[in-house]
Design a protein around this motif. Structure first.
Motif, PDB file in Angstrom:
ATOM      1  N   THR A  90       1.589   6.320   6.973  1.00 30.94           N
ATOM      2  CA  THR A  90       0.913   7.428   7.638  1.00 30.94           C
ATOM      3  C   THR A  90      -0.424   7.750   7.001  1.00 30.94           C
ATOM      4  O   THR A  90      -0.527   7.898   5.781  1.00 30.94           O
ATOM      5  N   TYR A  91      -1.437   7.863   7.859  1.00 28.24           N
ATOM      6  CA  TYR A  91      -2.773   8.326   7.475  1.00 28.24           C
ATOM      7  C   TYR A  91      -2.947   9.682   8.136  1.00 28.24           C
ATOM      8  O   TYR A  91      -2.804   9.815   9.351  1.00 28.24           O
ATOM      9  N   THR A 108       5.898  13.688  -2.484  1.00 23.43           N
ATOM     10  CA  THR A 108       7.171  13.293  -3.098  1.00 23.43           C
ATOM     11  C   THR A 108       8.038  12.524  -2.108  1.00 23.43           C
ATOM     12  O   THR A 108       8.653  11.505  -2.460  1.00 23.43           O
ATOM     13  N   LEU A 109       8.084  12.992  -0.855  1.00 23.91           N
ATOM     14  CA  LEU A 109       8.884  12.305   0.169  1.00 23.91           C
ATOM     15  C   LEU A 109       8.373  10.890   0.387  1.00 23.91           C
ATOM     16  O   LEU A 109       9.176   9.936   0.497  1.00 23.91           O
ATOM     17  N   ALA A 110       7.068  10.720   0.458  1.00 22.72           N
ATOM     18  CA  ALA A 110       6.497   9.382   0.644  1.00 22.72           C
ATOM     19  C   ALA A 110       6.900   8.463  -0.502  1.00 22.72           C
ATOM     20  O   ALA A 110       7.232   7.286  -0.285  1.00 22.72           O
ATOM     21  N   GLU A 111       6.882   8.977  -1.716  1.00 25.76           N
ATOM     22  CA  GLU A 111       7.266   8.163  -2.873  1.00 25.76           C
ATOM     23  C   GLU A 111       8.749   7.831  -2.843  1.00 25.76           C
ATOM     24  O   GLU A 111       9.149   6.700  -3.147  1.00 25.76           O
ATOM     25  N   GLU A 112       9.563   8.793  -2.459  1.00 19.16           N
ATOM     26  CA  GLU A 112      11.010   8.546  -2.368  1.00 19.16           C
ATOM     27  C   GLU A 112      11.320   7.501  -1.308  1.00 19.16           C
ATOM     28  O   GLU A 112      12.243   6.681  -1.486  1.00 19.16           O
ATOM     29  N   ARG A 113      10.559   7.515  -0.219  1.00 16.97           N
ATOM     30  CA  ARG A 113      10.785   6.563   0.877  1.00 16.97           C
ATOM     31  C   ARG A 113      10.014   5.250   0.686  1.00 16.97           C
ATOM     32  O   ARG A 113      10.121   4.356   1.528  1.00 16.97           O
ATOM     33  N   ASN A 114       9.226   5.194  -0.397  1.00 20.44           N
ATOM     34  CA  ASN A 114       8.395   4.005  -0.662  1.00 20.44           C
ATOM     35  C   ASN A 114       7.555   3.660   0.565  1.00 20.44           C
ATOM     36  O   ASN A 114       7.466   2.499   0.986  1.00 20.44           O
ATOM     37  N   THR A 115       6.924   4.699   1.125  1.00 17.15           N
ATOM     38  CA  THR A 115       6.137   4.573   2.348  1.00 17.15           C
ATOM     39  C   THR A 115       4.718   5.071   2.099  1.00 17.15           C
ATOM     40  O   THR A 115       4.518   6.094   1.443  1.00 17.15           O
ATOM     41  N   SER A 116       3.743   4.362   2.630  1.00 20.21           N
ATOM     42  CA  SER A 116       2.341   4.735   2.423  1.00 20.21           C
ATOM     43  C   SER A 116       2.030   6.101   3.018  1.00 20.21           C
ATOM     44  O   SER A 116       2.457   6.429   4.127  1.00 20.21           O
ATOM     45  N   LEU A 117       1.263   6.871   2.242  1.00 19.80           N
ATOM     46  CA  LEU A 117       0.708   8.134   2.730  1.00 19.80           C
ATOM     47  C   LEU A 117      -0.740   8.196   2.251  1.00 19.80           C
ATOM     48  O   LEU A 117      -1.003   8.159   1.042  1.00 19.80           O
ATOM     49  N   ALA A 118      -1.679   8.255   3.189  1.00 16.44           N
ATOM     50  CA  ALA A 118      -3.107   8.301   2.860  1.00 16.44           C
ATOM     51  C   ALA A 118      -3.715   9.549   3.485  1.00 16.44           C
ATOM     52  O   ALA A 118      -3.329   9.972   4.575  1.00 16.44           O
ATOM     53  N   VAL A 119      -4.675  10.136   2.781  1.00 16.05           N
ATOM     54  CA  VAL A 119      -5.358  11.340   3.261  1.00 16.05           C
ATOM     55  C   VAL A 119      -6.810  10.984   3.576  1.00 16.05           C
ATOM     56  O   VAL A 119      -7.453  10.246   2.826  1.00 16.05           O
ATOM     57  N   GLY A 120      -7.334  11.515   4.672  1.00 15.75           N
ATOM     58  CA  GLY A 120      -8.630  11.092   5.196  1.00 15.75           C
ATOM     59  C   GLY A 120      -9.844  11.643   4.475  1.00 15.75           C
ATOM     60  O   GLY A 120     -10.634  12.392   5.072  1.00 15.75           O
ATOM     61  N   ASP A 269      -5.427  -2.618   6.511  1.00 16.88           N
ATOM     62  CA  ASP A 269      -5.297  -3.827   5.688  1.00 16.88           C
ATOM     63  C   ASP A 269      -4.140  -3.689   4.707  1.00 16.88           C
ATOM     64  O   ASP A 269      -3.388  -4.647   4.472  1.00 16.88           O
ATOM     65  N   ALA A 270      -3.983  -2.498   4.120  1.00 20.23           N
ATOM     66  CA  ALA A 270      -2.877  -2.277   3.185  1.00 20.23           C
ATOM     67  C   ALA A 270      -1.534  -2.384   3.904  1.00 20.23           C
ATOM     68  O   ALA A 270      -0.579  -2.967   3.379  1.00 20.23           O
ATOM     69  N   LYS A 275       1.254  -3.354   1.228  1.00 21.91           N
ATOM     70  CA  LYS A 275       0.913  -2.566   0.044  1.00 21.91           C
ATOM     71  C   LYS A 275       1.182  -1.094   0.325  1.00 21.91           C
ATOM     72  O   LYS A 275       0.729  -0.553   1.329  1.00 21.91           O
ATOM     73  N   VAL A 276       1.909  -0.438  -0.557  1.00 23.83           N
ATOM     74  CA  VAL A 276       2.231   0.979  -0.393  1.00 23.83           C
ATOM     75  C   VAL A 276       1.130   1.819  -1.044  1.00 23.83           C
ATOM     76  O   VAL A 276       0.852   1.680  -2.238  1.00 23.83           O
TER      77      VAL A 276
END
Length: 301
Positions: A90-91, A108-120, A269-270, A275-276
């Motif tokens: 998610t971006y 924290t949730l993104a890290e627990e789920r090993n899922t990408s989280l990016a802020v614009g 690309d990530a 890439k997380v």
């Protein structure tokens, strides 16, 4: 690659969708709760009916590979939570949330789920600003001003001044050991705010005046008897004796000039590479914004 776009307001239509819609291999899936907007935007981009979704559940059922969130800040926590729980990289437009506790929970949730989280924070990718990161930076001054727009402090700082805060964090050449906040609040509205970050050998000033009489963004970095200035993210002026001006090319898209295209492509690309991406550094910007909000509120109490 199935990519969701949640929220079809100005920023999505003007900046993000023109980039996403013309990337090879991208299947855009659009979502908004406003049917007329969904039809108008999707028709303009020639998005097939099967890729238009008035319901978030229907969008999530598409097994998305990634998602961009451009909905109002108030609903970021709910939407981003659902995407992360579904394992969708998610971006999200800044800020993650208005309240720091919500931002912390999402990271924290993104890290627990090993899922990408990016802020614009697109200015980290804007060519004029990345060039300033290569310049001596003993003194940094960033002004981002508006005309006739005083606003409630938390909203103004988290929705707009956060860009100034993050850009200063991006450009400071060392560890910050002193933080100072100044502000003017009248009748509950924030007129201007000044943030100073200082460390060994450098000072960085971020200024926002919502009653400045001018809509402008001016960055100056100086050191070693030289200065580089960037005006409205488009014009770079180097000062060393005589000024040298470099302007944005006539055919350079605004999204590229402002770093949005680069931020979008870096995120995609990530995702493609598996890439997380972590939003932990972005959270530091939110924490600093919370400090600014708290000090502004204390001074106006």
């Amino acid at each position: 690659m199935k990519v969701g776009c949640i929220g079809l307001g100005d920023i999505a239509r003007k900046a993000y969708l023109p980039v996403l819609a013309f990337q090879p291999g991208i299947e855009p899936h659009l979502h908004t709760r406003t049917p007329a907007t969904l039809t108008r935007v999707a028709d303009g981009l020639r998005v097939p009916p099967a890729q238009r979704h008035a319901d978030l559940d229907a969008l999530l059922a598409q097994d998305l590979d990634a998602a961009f969130v451009h909905a109002p800040t108030e609903v970021h926590p709910e939407i981003v939570t659902r995407l992360l729980r579904a394992g969708v990289p998610t971006y999200v437009d800044k800020p993650l949330a208005y309240e720091l506790a919500d931002s912390e929970r999402l990271v924290t949730l993104a890290e627990e789920r090993n899922t990408s989280l990016a802020v614009g924070f697109n200015r980290r990718h804007a060519p004029g600003y990345t060039q300033c990161a290569e310049h001596p930076r003993e003194l940094i001054l960033l002004q981002k001003n508006r005309i006739g727009l005083p606003e409630e402090p938390r909203t103004m700082i988290l929705d707009d001044f956060i860009h100034v805060v993050d850009t200063l964090r991006f450009l400071v050449p060392g560890e910050v050991d002193d933080i100072t906040v100044r502000a003017r609040v009248r009748d509950g509205l924030l007129h201007h705010v000044v943030l100073q970050l200082a460390g060994d050998g450098f000072t960085a000033l971020g200024v926002m005046n919502r009653l400045s009489g001018s809509a402008e963004e001016i960055l100056e970095v100086s050191g070693q008897d030289t200065k580089r200035q960037v005006v409205n993210l488009a014009e770079v002026i180097d000062h060393k004796g005589q000024p040298t001006v470099r302007r944005r090319g006539d055919w350079v898209p605004v999204a590229r000039q402002r770093g949005i295209e680069q931020a979008v492509l870096a995120f995609l690309d990530a995702v493609r590479a598996g890439k997380v991406l972590s939003a932990r550094d972005a959270l530091l910007t939110h924490e600093l914004c919370e400090r600014v909000v708290r000090e502004v509120q204390e001074r106006s109490a």
